[in-house]
Scaffold this motif. Structure first.
Motif, PDB file in Angstrom:
ATOM      1  N   ASP A   5       0.822  -1.195   0.000  1.00  0.00           N
ATOM      2  CA  ASP A   5       0.000   0.000   0.000  1.00  0.00           C
ATOM      3  C   ASP A   5       0.864   1.256   0.000  1.00  0.00           C
ATOM      4  OD1 ASP A   5      -2.308  -1.434  -0.084  1.00  0.00           O
ATOM      5  OD2 ASP A   5      -2.653  -1.394   2.083  1.00  0.00           O
ATOM      6  N   ASN A   6       1.900   1.249   0.780  1.00  0.00           N
ATOM      7  CA  ASN A   6       2.819   2.387   0.813  1.00  0.00           C
ATOM      8  C   ASN A   6       4.151   1.938   1.417  1.00  0.00           C
ATOM      9  OD1 ASN A   6       3.672   5.007   0.441  1.00  0.00           O
ATOM     10  ND2 ASN A   6       2.954   5.693   2.437  1.00  0.00           N
ATOM     11  N   PRO A   7       4.822   1.009   0.781  1.00  0.00           N
ATOM     12  CA  PRO A   7       6.012   0.404   1.402  1.00  0.00           C
ATOM     13  C   PRO A   7       7.252   1.274   1.231  1.00  0.00           C
ATOM     14  CG  PRO A   7       5.630  -0.578  -0.728  1.00  0.00           C
ATOM     15  CD  PRO A   7       4.505   0.387  -0.511  1.00  0.00           C
ATOM     16  N   ASP A   8       8.148   1.163   2.188  1.00  0.00           N
ATOM     17  CA  ASP A   8       9.479   1.753   2.070  1.00  0.00           C
ATOM     18  C   ASP A   8      10.493   0.701   1.647  1.00  0.00           C
ATOM     19  OD1 ASP A   8       8.688   4.345   2.982  1.00  0.00           O
ATOM     20  OD2 ASP A   8       8.675   3.583   5.038  1.00  0.00           O
ATOM     21  N   PHE A   9      10.119  -0.571   1.792  1.00  0.00           N
ATOM     22  CA  PHE A   9      11.007  -1.683   1.468  1.00  0.00           C
ATOM     23  C   PHE A   9      10.222  -2.731   0.695  1.00  0.00           C
ATOM     24  CE2 PHE A   9      12.291   0.300   5.395  1.00  0.00           C
ATOM     25  CZ  PHE A   9      13.658   0.443   5.276  1.00  0.00           C
ATOM     26  N   LEU A  10      10.862  -3.314  -0.308  1.00  0.00           N
ATOM     27  CA  LEU A  10      10.287  -4.430  -1.059  1.00  0.00           C
ATOM     28  C   LEU A  10      11.388  -5.432  -1.358  1.00  0.00           C
ATOM     29  CD1 LEU A  10       7.932  -2.756  -3.729  1.00  0.00           C
ATOM     30  CD2 LEU A  10       7.227  -4.113  -1.752  1.00  0.00           C
ATOM     31  N   SER A  11      11.025  -6.692  -1.496  1.00  0.00           N
ATOM     32  CA  SER A  11      12.015  -7.696  -1.862  1.00  0.00           C
ATOM     33  C   SER A  11      12.408  -7.535  -3.324  1.00  0.00           C
ATOM     34  CB  SER A  11      11.464  -9.096  -1.627  1.00  0.00           C
ATOM     35  OG  SER A  11      10.422  -9.378  -2.544  1.00  0.00           O
ATOM     36  N   ALA A  12      13.628  -7.964  -3.634  1.00  0.00           N
ATOM     37  CA  ALA A  12      14.086  -7.917  -5.024  1.00  0.00           C
ATOM     38  C   ALA A  12      13.185  -8.756  -5.916  1.00  0.00           C
ATOM     39  CB  ALA A  12      15.529  -8.406  -5.107  1.00  0.00           C
ATOM     40  N   GLY A  13      12.706  -9.882  -5.383  1.00  0.00           N
ATOM     41  CA  GLY A  13      11.818 -10.739  -6.161  1.00  0.00           C
ATOM     42  C   GLY A  13      10.488 -10.084  -6.462  1.00  0.00           C
ATOM     43  N   PRO A 239       8.857  -9.912   8.902  1.00  0.00           N
ATOM     44  CA  PRO A 239       8.657  -8.715   9.730  1.00  0.00           C
ATOM     45  C   PRO A 239       8.345  -7.501   8.867  1.00  0.00           C
ATOM     46  CG  PRO A 239      10.991  -9.219   9.532  1.00  0.00           C
ATOM     47  CD  PRO A 239      10.251 -10.369   8.917  1.00  0.00           C
ATOM     48  N   VAL A 240       7.561  -6.589   9.423  1.00  0.00           N
ATOM     49  CA  VAL A 240       7.334  -5.313   8.747  1.00  0.00           C
ATOM     50  C   VAL A 240       8.630  -4.522   8.869  1.00  0.00           C
ATOM     51  CG1 VAL A 240       6.021  -3.179   8.702  1.00  0.00           C
ATOM     52  CG2 VAL A 240       4.878  -5.346   9.234  1.00  0.00           C
ATOM     53  N   THR A 241       9.267  -4.272   7.741  1.00  0.00           N
ATOM     54  CA  THR A 241      10.575  -3.639   7.762  1.00  0.00           C
ATOM     55  C   THR A 241      10.445  -2.136   7.952  1.00  0.00           C
ATOM     56  OG1 THR A 241      11.397  -5.343   6.254  1.00  0.00           O
ATOM     57  CG2 THR A 241      12.764  -3.381   6.533  1.00  0.00           C
ATOM     58  N   THR A 242      11.016  -1.647   9.025  1.00  0.00           N
ATOM     59  CA  THR A 242      11.101  -0.218   9.296  1.00  0.00           C
ATOM     60  C   THR A 242      12.538   0.097   9.688  1.00  0.00           C
ATOM     61  OG1 THR A 242      10.617  -0.456  11.656  1.00  0.00           O
ATOM     62  CG2 THR A 242       8.722  -0.192  10.162  1.00  0.00           C
ATOM     63  N   ARG A 243      12.903   1.360   9.685  1.00  0.00           N
ATOM     64  CA  ARG A 243      14.271   1.714  10.071  1.00  0.00           C
ATOM     65  C   ARG A 243      14.503   1.446  11.557  1.00  0.00           C
ATOM     66  NH1 ARG A 243      16.913   6.218   6.197  1.00  0.00           N
ATOM     67  NH2 ARG A 243      16.668   4.930   4.328  1.00  0.00           N
ATOM     68  N   GLU A 244      13.454   1.550  12.358  1.00  0.00           N
ATOM     69  CA  GLU A 244      13.596   1.237  13.773  1.00  0.00           C
ATOM     70  C   GLU A 244      13.928  -0.248  13.948  1.00  0.00           C
ATOM     71  OE1 GLU A 244      11.080   1.609  17.969  1.00  0.00           O
ATOM     72  OE2 GLU A 244      10.106   2.026  16.058  1.00  0.00           O
ATOM     73  N   TRP A 245      13.200  -1.105  13.228  1.00  0.00           N
ATOM     74  CA  TRP A 245      13.455  -2.545  13.304  1.00  0.00           C
ATOM     75  C   TRP A 245      14.840  -2.876  12.775  1.00  0.00           C
ATOM     76  CZ3 TRP A 245      14.378  -6.315   9.565  1.00  0.00           C
ATOM     77  CH2 TRP A 245      14.285  -7.643  10.003  1.00  0.00           C
TER      78      TRP A 245
END
Length: 271
Positions: A5-13, A239-245
């Motif tokens: 929906d509004n990701p900051d990170f996505l897998s290469a695949g 996991p939901v990837t965030t900079r905090e995580w």
């Protein structure tokens, strides 16, 4: 694997195969591959095919990541390069990809960007296309490519992972990409039966990995006791990837996050 929906990170695949559109919504082609800089973990370039667009269907094109932006609701990437610049761009044959920084430098210049390895802050350096005389320098063969600067995400995925003792630990399952910074946020590793960790995946900083190209393997420089205590995640529940995580994960392995500095204390497992 990732909320689109509004990701900051996505897998290469997930990124591979996404369509590419221009500002008027025309479909130009798709992302065929991401080429990863082995030293820095940056996306050296995205490999695009343009289908029949502008009659360039028989070649691939190296595109700086900065020219692409995700349109999540369209499952597409916007390519912010004028048509006339694309028309004059030099593509490359499908069997002869740019694999060194020297080969890639002219491409960045052509699109108006300074190569990321020449400046700490990559920025636009001129009007796209104004350096049209600069071309990708290629030898025409694969000679001298035993030690490439770049490998495709697809090549890296599936590579076996070993420790310094040469033990086979597992393999790389996926690369998670930071869309804003255009680099590998982490590599997702599976360890098979190693240390009884076979049911989980583990997020590992790129800096902890070293390519052993002649062995077709990747060295993981993290002690066994640190891996034993690491918190993995279920293969079906990423996991939901965030900079905090990411900060917590990087700190555990003794690395400072890539968006800050390179390295903190040389003590893996330090929280």
């Amino acid at each position: 694997m990732a909320d689109r929906d509004n990701p900051d990170f996505l897998s290469a695949g997930t990124i591979k195969g996404d369509k590419v559109v221009n500002r008027t919504g025309e479909e130009l082609g798709k992302i065929e591959e991401l080429m990863i800089d082995l030293q820095s973990g940056r996306i050296a370039y995205a490999v695009l095919s343009f289908g029949g667009f502008l009659g360039m269907g028989d070649k691939l094109f190296a595109i700086p990541w900065q020219t692409l932006s995700l349109r999540p609701h369209e499952h597409a990437f916007l390519l912010d390069i004028p048509k006339d610049v694309l028309e004059k761009a030099e593509g490359f044959e499908k069997e002869n990809w740019p694999l060194t920084r020297e080969e890639l430098a002219g491409t960045y210049t052509y699109y108006g960007y300074q190569p990321y390895w020449q400046t700490a802050v990559t920025g636009q350096t001129g009007m796209p296309g104004e350096a049209g005389s600069e071309k990708i320098a290629r030898t025409g063969t694969m000679a001298g490519r035993d030690n490439p600067d770049f490998l495709s995400a697809s090549t890296i995925k599936g590579d076996k992972v070993v420790n310094r003792a040469g033990e086979d630990l597992g393999k790389i399952e996926e690369l998670m990409i930071d869309l804003e910074d255009g680099r590998v946020a982490y590599a997702a590793l599976s360890f098979g039966g190693f240390l009884g960790l076979g049911s989980k995946l583990f997020a590992i900083p790129w800096q902890a990995l070293e390519m052993k190209l002649h062995d077709h393997a990747i060295l993981l420089d993290i002690p066994k006791d640190v891996l034993k205590k690491a918190e993995g995640f279920d293969k079906d529940h990423w996991p939901v990837t965030t900079r905090e995580w990411l900060s917590t994960m990087y700190s555990y392995y003794g690395y400072q996050p890539y968006w800050q500095a390179q390295r903190i204390e040389n003590r893996p497992g330090n929280l």
